[in-house]
Structure formats: structure tokens, C-alpha cells
Scaffold this motif. Structure first.
Motif, short mmCIF file in Angstrom:
data_model
loop_
_atom_site.label_atom_id
_atom_site.label_comp_id
_atom_site.label_asym_id
_atom_site.label_seq_id
_atom_site.Cartn_x
_atom_site.Cartn_y
_atom_site.Cartn_z
N ASP A 119 -39.44 104.75 -88.54
CA ASP A 119 -38.55 105.94 -88.41
C ASP A 119 -38.96 107.07 -88.67
O ASP A 119 -38.79 108.09 -87.69
CB ASP A 119 -37.18 105.72 -89.40
CG ASP A 119 -36.39 104.43 -89.02
OD1 ASP A 119 -36.80 103.69 -88.26
OD2 ASP A 119 -35.27 104.31 -89.52
N THR A 120 -39.37 107.63 -89.75
CA THR A 120 -39.98 108.76 -90.13
C THR A 120 -41.28 109.00 -89.23
O THR A 120 -41.23 110.50 -88.85
CB THR A 120 -40.30 108.85 -91.75
OG1 THR A 120 -39.43 108.19 -92.53
CG2 THR A 120 -40.16 110.41 -92.29
N PHE A 123 -40.10 110.54 -86.25
CA PHE A 123 -39.45 111.85 -86.32
C PHE A 123 -40.59 112.65 -86.34
O PHE A 123 -40.62 113.81 -85.51
CB PHE A 123 -38.77 111.99 -87.59
CG PHE A 123 -37.53 111.45 -87.47
CD1 PHE A 123 -36.50 111.02 -86.23
CD2 PHE A 123 -36.76 111.09 -88.74
CE1 PHE A 123 -35.38 110.66 -86.27
CE2 PHE A 123 -35.47 110.58 -88.73
CZ PHE A 123 -34.85 110.23 -87.53
N ARG A 126 -42.14 113.10 -82.65
CA ARG A 126 -41.12 113.74 -81.95
C ARG A 126 -40.74 115.19 -82.34
O ARG A 126 -39.79 115.82 -81.69
CB ARG A 126 -39.96 113.11 -81.80
CG ARG A 126 -40.13 111.62 -81.08
CD ARG A 126 -39.03 110.63 -81.36
NE ARG A 126 -37.89 111.00 -80.45
CZ ARG A 126 -36.73 111.11 -80.81
NH1 ARG A 126 -36.40 110.24 -82.05
NH2 ARG A 126 -35.71 111.32 -80.33
N LYS A 128 -38.87 116.22 -84.64
CA LYS A 128 -37.62 116.07 -85.18
C LYS A 128 -37.64 116.36 -86.75
O LYS A 128 -37.08 115.77 -87.51
CB LYS A 128 -36.77 114.79 -85.00
CG LYS A 128 -36.83 114.29 -83.45
CD LYS A 128 -35.87 115.34 -82.90
CE LYS A 128 -35.58 114.76 -81.23
NZ LYS A 128 -34.94 115.54 -80.38
N ASN A 129 -38.15 117.62 -87.18
CA ASN A 129 -38.45 117.92 -88.62
C ASN A 129 -37.10 118.03 -89.44
O ASN A 129 -37.00 117.95 -90.49
CB ASN A 129 -39.35 119.22 -88.64
CG ASN A 129 -40.65 119.00 -88.18
OD1 ASN A 129 -41.07 117.88 -88.06
ND2 ASN A 129 -41.19 120.05 -87.51
N GLN A 131 -34.71 116.10 -89.36
CA GLN A 131 -34.19 115.06 -89.73
C GLN A 131 -34.94 114.46 -90.77
O GLN A 131 -34.66 113.32 -91.43
CB GLN A 131 -34.06 113.92 -88.59
CG GLN A 131 -33.00 114.30 -87.46
CD GLN A 131 -33.00 113.27 -86.22
OE1 GLN A 131 -33.80 113.31 -85.42
NE2 GLN A 131 -32.04 112.74 -86.18
N ILE A 132 -36.10 114.98 -91.25
CA ILE A 132 -36.91 114.38 -92.10
C ILE A 132 -36.66 115.30 -93.39
O ILE A 132 -37.32 116.15 -94.01
CB ILE A 132 -38.48 114.96 -92.06
CG1 ILE A 132 -38.91 114.25 -90.57
CG2 ILE A 132 -39.38 114.27 -93.03
CD1 ILE A 132 -40.38 114.78 -89.96
N HIS A 136 -33.54 111.32 -96.75
CA HIS A 136 -34.27 110.59 -95.57
C HIS A 136 -35.64 109.84 -96.27
O HIS A 136 -35.67 108.62 -96.31
CB HIS A 136 -34.69 110.97 -94.34
CG HIS A 136 -35.28 110.21 -93.38
ND1 HIS A 136 -34.73 109.10 -92.48
CD2 HIS A 136 -36.89 109.75 -93.14
CE1 HIS A 136 -35.59 108.73 -91.60
NE2 HIS A 136 -36.92 108.89 -92.22
N TYR A 177 -29.12 103.87 -81.92
CA TYR A 177 -30.29 104.67 -81.98
C TYR A 177 -30.92 104.18 -80.71
O TYR A 177 -31.58 104.94 -79.90
CB TYR A 177 -31.30 104.51 -82.93
CG TYR A 177 -30.87 105.17 -84.18
CD1 TYR A 177 -30.22 106.21 -84.36
CD2 TYR A 177 -31.27 104.65 -85.60
CE1 TYR A 177 -29.71 106.74 -85.72
CE2 TYR A 177 -31.22 105.10 -86.69
CZ TYR A 177 -30.24 106.38 -86.71
OH TYR A 177 -29.88 107.00 -87.97
#
Length: 247
Positions: A119-120, A123, A126, A128-129, A131-132, A136, A177
Motif C-alpha cells: 500500500d505504502t 503511494f 505514485r 501520493k505523499n 497519504q503517507i 498509515h 480502491y
């Protein structure tokens, strides 16, 4: 005989000896450190590079985790019902061989936590910082390590409840997702707004279940119950904070 079984379970549960990754803590610790280093160094590596799409990879990954979660949910419900597990409190040595079936599913639950490290990683790739978050990374890293301990000392009995709820939540979450990567499906994903609420309900139910076994004990180790209560409390605090921020 019962006392010998309880003493043996305190040392390390003999029913899981020889199972993949369980005989030594080193693989679990090493994979956790590798996960944390990959997140930290990967974010630095991706800082000045274009983000990857990974659309096809995400569809396969999320579908696979959804199916694994569905298997664990169905098998846990089936195994505990056939073993005659009590909902309020279930000891470690009350169902005999039926406990082994529960333990086998819980091993898959433990192993799924290392799979979910991806998952991470996705992120990171992609970019998607946002969301980190601490929540999480803390949740992913801690769960894998906690469940190594659970499988080694308390791999059945009372331990079934949280994974059953969590497997249901993950069926909802990972199916969302996966489907969200398909533009034509996005308008049908009505349950997105309820995912965090469902996670919080899961934690509250797990805390209630844990406390009920302390109030009316069944021989399940009280220290483990107190730890579970404390850990779930940290998740409630962090998830409530997250929920407030996104509203």
C-alpha cells in the motif's frame, strides 16, 4: 495437563512451530526495517522524478487483497462457528484440534500484513505523499509485528475477533480502491464516505470484546488483553484525528 499447555503457550505455542516466518522474530523485524527504509529512501528518490501510474498493477493488487480478505472472513466465521467458539471470551485450549484451523487462518492474516506494505510502496511510486501519514506507517508497521507475537503465543481463541472484523473492513476497503481505478465505476462507489466510520466502529467493537474478556475471564492471558486494549485505543485516537481533519 492443562497447566502444562498453558505454560507451553507462554513460552511459545507449539502448534505453530515450523510455520513460515514464525520460528524467529528476525525475518519479521528485517522486513519491517526494509519497509521503513523503502518508504523513507523511496520518497527521496521519487522527489524529482515523475509519478508512476500503476493503474493495472493496482487493479490486480487490490482485487487480490480483496479476495484474500474475503477468504479469511469466510474461513474465520466458518471455523469459529464449527468449533463452537463463544463470542464473549474464548480460551486458548478449549476447542482442541478445531483451534488449529483458526490458527491457520490467523497465519494468513499475519502474512497479509506484509503484503499490505505494498500500500505504502505504491503511494511512494505514485507520489501520493499526503497519504503517507504517521497513522498509515504506524498502523502497517506495528500490525505485522504484533501479529508475529499473536501467532507465537495466542494463535487462536479470543484472537479470532479482531481479524474477523478487519477482514470484512478490508473487503470493503480494497474493493473500493480497486474499483476507483476504473473511471466508469467511480460514481457507484457510495461506500467511500463510510470507510473511516466503519474502521472506527471496528476498533470500538474490538475494545468492547477485549474488555468483556477481562470482566468475565476465560483463562485467556490478561496481559495480552490489556495490550490489545491499549493498542486499539491508540488507533481510535489517531483515526478520530484523521476523520476530523478530512471532514
Amino acid at each position: 495437563v492443562l497447566e502444562n499447555k498453558r505454560w507451553d503457550s507462554l513460552l511459545s505455542n507449539s502448534r505453530v512451530r515450523g510455520w513460515l516466518l514464525l520460528d524467529s522474530y528476525l525475518p519479521t523485524l528485517s522486513l519491517t526495517i526494509l519497509y521503513l527504509l523503502t518508504v523513507y529512501l523511496g520518497s527521496k528518490y521519487m522527489r524529482n522524478r515523475p509519478a508512476y501510474s500503476l493503474k493495472g498493477v493496482l487493479q490486480v493488487y487490490n482485487f487480490s487483497v480483496t479476495m484474500l480478505s474475503l477468504y479469511m472472513l469466510v474461513e474465520l466465521v466458518s471455523a469459529t462457528l464449527s468449533a463452537g467458539y463463544r463470542l464473549q471470551c474464548q480460551g486458548l485450549h478449549e476447542a482442541g484440534e478445531a483451534d488449529l484451523r483458526v490458527a491457520k487462518v490467523l497465519w494468513w492474516y499475519y502474512f497479509s500484513k506484509v503484503i499490505e506494505f505494498l500500500d505504502t510502496i505504491f503511494f511512494v511510486l505514485r507520489k501520493k505523499n499526503s497519504q503517507i501519514t504517521f497513522l498509515h506507517v504506524y498502523h502497517h508497521a506495528s500490525m505485522f509485528n504484533i501479529w508475529w507475537c499473536v501467532l507465537n503465543w495466542i494463535p487462536c481463541g479470543q484472537s479470532f475477533f479482531g481479524p474477523t472484523l478487519n477482514s470484512f473492513i478490508h473487503v470493503c476497503m480494497y474493493s473500493y480502491y480497486g474499483l476507483s481505478t476504473i473511471p466508469s465505476m467511480q460514481k457507484y462507489l457510495w461506500w467511500k464516505r463510510y470507510l473511516t466510520q466503519a474502521q472506527l466502529i471496528q476498533f470500538i467493537l474490538t475494545i468492547t470484546h477485549t474488555l468483556s474478556a477481562i470482566v468475565v475471564p476465560c483463562g485467556f492471558p490478561v496481559g495480552c488483553l490489556l495490550f490489545q486494549f491499549s493498542y486499539m485505543a491508540t488507533l481510535v485516537i489517531l483515526f478520530v484525528n484523521f476523520y476530523v481533519q478530512v471532514q
